[in-house]
Design a protein around this motif. Sequence first.
Motif, mmCIF file in Angstrom:
data_model
loop_
_atom_site.group_PDB
_atom_site.id
_atom_site.type_symbol
_atom_site.label_atom_id
_atom_site.label_comp_id
_atom_site.label_asym_id
_atom_site.label_seq_id
_atom_site.Cartn_x
_atom_site.Cartn_y
_atom_site.Cartn_z
ATOM 1 N N PHE A 71 26.162 -3.255 48.576
ATOM 2 C CA PHE A 71 26.400 -3.957 47.082
ATOM 3 C C PHE A 71 27.130 -5.199 47.277
ATOM 4 C CE2 PHE A 71 29.815 -0.714 48.295
ATOM 5 C CZ PHE A 71 30.866 -1.521 48.202
ATOM 6 N N ALA A 72 27.661 -5.841 48.012
ATOM 7 C CA ALA A 72 28.435 -6.970 48.076
ATOM 8 C C ALA A 72 28.334 -8.088 48.751
ATOM 9 C CB ALA A 72 30.079 -6.415 48.148
ATOM 10 N N ASN A 157 35.478 -13.721 46.047
ATOM 11 C CA ASN A 157 34.458 -14.073 44.940
ATOM 12 C C ASN A 157 35.175 -14.386 43.673
ATOM 13 O OD1 ASN A 157 31.973 -13.580 46.240
ATOM 14 N ND2 ASN A 157 32.471 -11.366 46.099
ATOM 15 N N SER A 158 36.509 -13.866 43.398
ATOM 16 C CA SER A 158 37.054 -14.374 42.484
ATOM 17 C C SER A 158 37.850 -15.726 42.339
ATOM 18 C CB SER A 158 38.511 -13.496 42.498
ATOM 19 O OG SER A 158 38.284 -12.071 42.309
ATOM 20 N N PHE A 159 38.037 -16.151 43.789
ATOM 21 C CA PHE A 159 38.424 -17.479 44.130
ATOM 22 C C PHE A 159 37.402 -18.389 43.755
ATOM 23 C CE2 PHE A 159 37.913 -20.460 47.618
ATOM 24 C CZ PHE A 159 38.984 -21.281 47.346
ATOM 25 N N VAL A 160 36.195 -18.066 44.425
ATOM 26 C CA VAL A 160 35.073 -19.147 43.967
ATOM 27 C C VAL A 160 34.684 -19.352 42.583
ATOM 28 C CG1 VAL A 160 32.440 -19.567 44.740
ATOM 29 C CG2 VAL A 160 33.997 -18.801 46.470
ATOM 30 N N GLN A 161 34.939 -17.966 41.832
ATOM 31 C CA GLN A 161 34.633 -18.196 40.498
ATOM 32 C C GLN A 161 35.529 -19.096 39.777
ATOM 33 O OE1 GLN A 161 32.041 -18.143 38.637
ATOM 34 N NE2 GLN A 161 31.858 -15.962 37.624
ATOM 35 N N HIS A 162 36.754 -18.880 40.297
ATOM 36 C CA HIS A 162 37.768 -19.690 39.620
ATOM 37 C C HIS A 162 37.417 -21.312 39.839
ATOM 38 C CE1 HIS A 162 41.685 -21.817 39.236
ATOM 39 N NE2 HIS A 162 41.712 -22.169 40.446
ATOM 40 N N THR A 177 25.765 -9.772 42.867
ATOM 41 C CA THR A 177 26.394 -8.714 44.066
ATOM 42 C C THR A 177 27.921 -9.274 44.416
ATOM 43 O OG1 THR A 177 24.854 -9.814 45.565
ATOM 44 C CG2 THR A 177 24.540 -7.392 44.779
ATOM 45 N N ALA A 178 28.163 -10.548 43.659
ATOM 46 C CA ALA A 178 29.422 -11.097 44.091
ATOM 47 C C ALA A 178 30.603 -10.164 43.565
ATOM 48 C CB ALA A 178 29.719 -12.669 44.033
ATOM 49 N N ILE A 179 30.770 -8.869 43.950
ATOM 50 C CA ILE A 179 31.875 -8.103 43.355
ATOM 51 C C ILE A 179 33.221 -8.964 43.296
ATOM 52 C CG2 ILE A 179 33.179 -5.926 43.774
ATOM 53 C CD1 ILE A 179 30.128 -5.610 43.103
ATOM 54 N N GLY A 180 33.754 -8.961 42.144
ATOM 55 C CA GLY A 180 35.238 -9.745 42.077
ATOM 56 C C GLY A 180 34.969 -10.848 41.395
ATOM 57 N N LYS A 181 33.522 -11.361 41.147
ATOM 58 C CA LYS A 181 33.724 -12.415 40.169
ATOM 59 C C LYS A 181 34.184 -12.434 38.846
ATOM 60 C CE LYS A 181 28.880 -11.884 39.093
ATOM 61 N NZ LYS A 181 29.038 -12.138 37.450
#
Length: 252
Positions: A71-72, A157-162, A177-181
């Motif tokens: 899933f990720a 993914n939180s980092f890249v979304q930031h 599927t970038a869990i954490g975005k």
Amino acid sequence: MRLSRFIPGLFLLLFVLPLATHAAWWAMQANADDWRRADWSSAQLLPAASVEQEPTVHVFAARVGRWRGVFAHHSWVVVKERGASAYTRFDVVGWGTPVRVNHREADGRWYGNLPELVTEIRGEAAERLIPRIREAVKSYAYAMPGTYQAWPGPNSNSFVQHVMAEVPELAQALPPTAIGKDFRDDGLFAGLTPSRTGIQASLYGLLGVTVGWVEGVEVNLLGLVAGLDLRSPALKLPGWGRIGALTSAQAS
């Protein structure tokens, strides 16, 4: 009565069934069972930096290893200034100091899985964005050891979304599927999407709705995303990710 039947049925159709079928498919794949035996080599998606003279920006994503690959994805950012002799890769990992520079090959496989291109920018446009990307990397709030959390975030993914939120000109959405975005540590959030092309409401990144031209329509449930891509028509399903037309970056 009809609504009480419709909602569980919709949940099964959009979340449970796609995830279950992808889990069955994933179990049949020949995936590495240990990170030490996995292939982390270059996937040969980028030309040698000595050949590529113009400035470039790339965002990649690849399936993670073992059962989590059901899933990720893991995502990262790559930049190269004009005439630079090497690419610079930025990503976040779950051990030690989270933010890493050139931890792996710029276009390296992740746990043996081939990267997919999320977005690519070249030339003068990339040259303008690279300093801002570097500043966004420096401003990431979860750079200290112990701040990483695989779920619900903050993670790679939180980092890249930031970074993508700080530089909305990147103008592309991470895979569903970038869990954490969609991670939020400030509770209830309501405002613009990272691309500034729509609106988003989210509760800690665990429950939310996004509607935007770049992000499309997304319903987030415990980090799993179902929805539609509007720009390049496609379904977004848990486990499977995007199913449909290639994005503009992938088609170029």
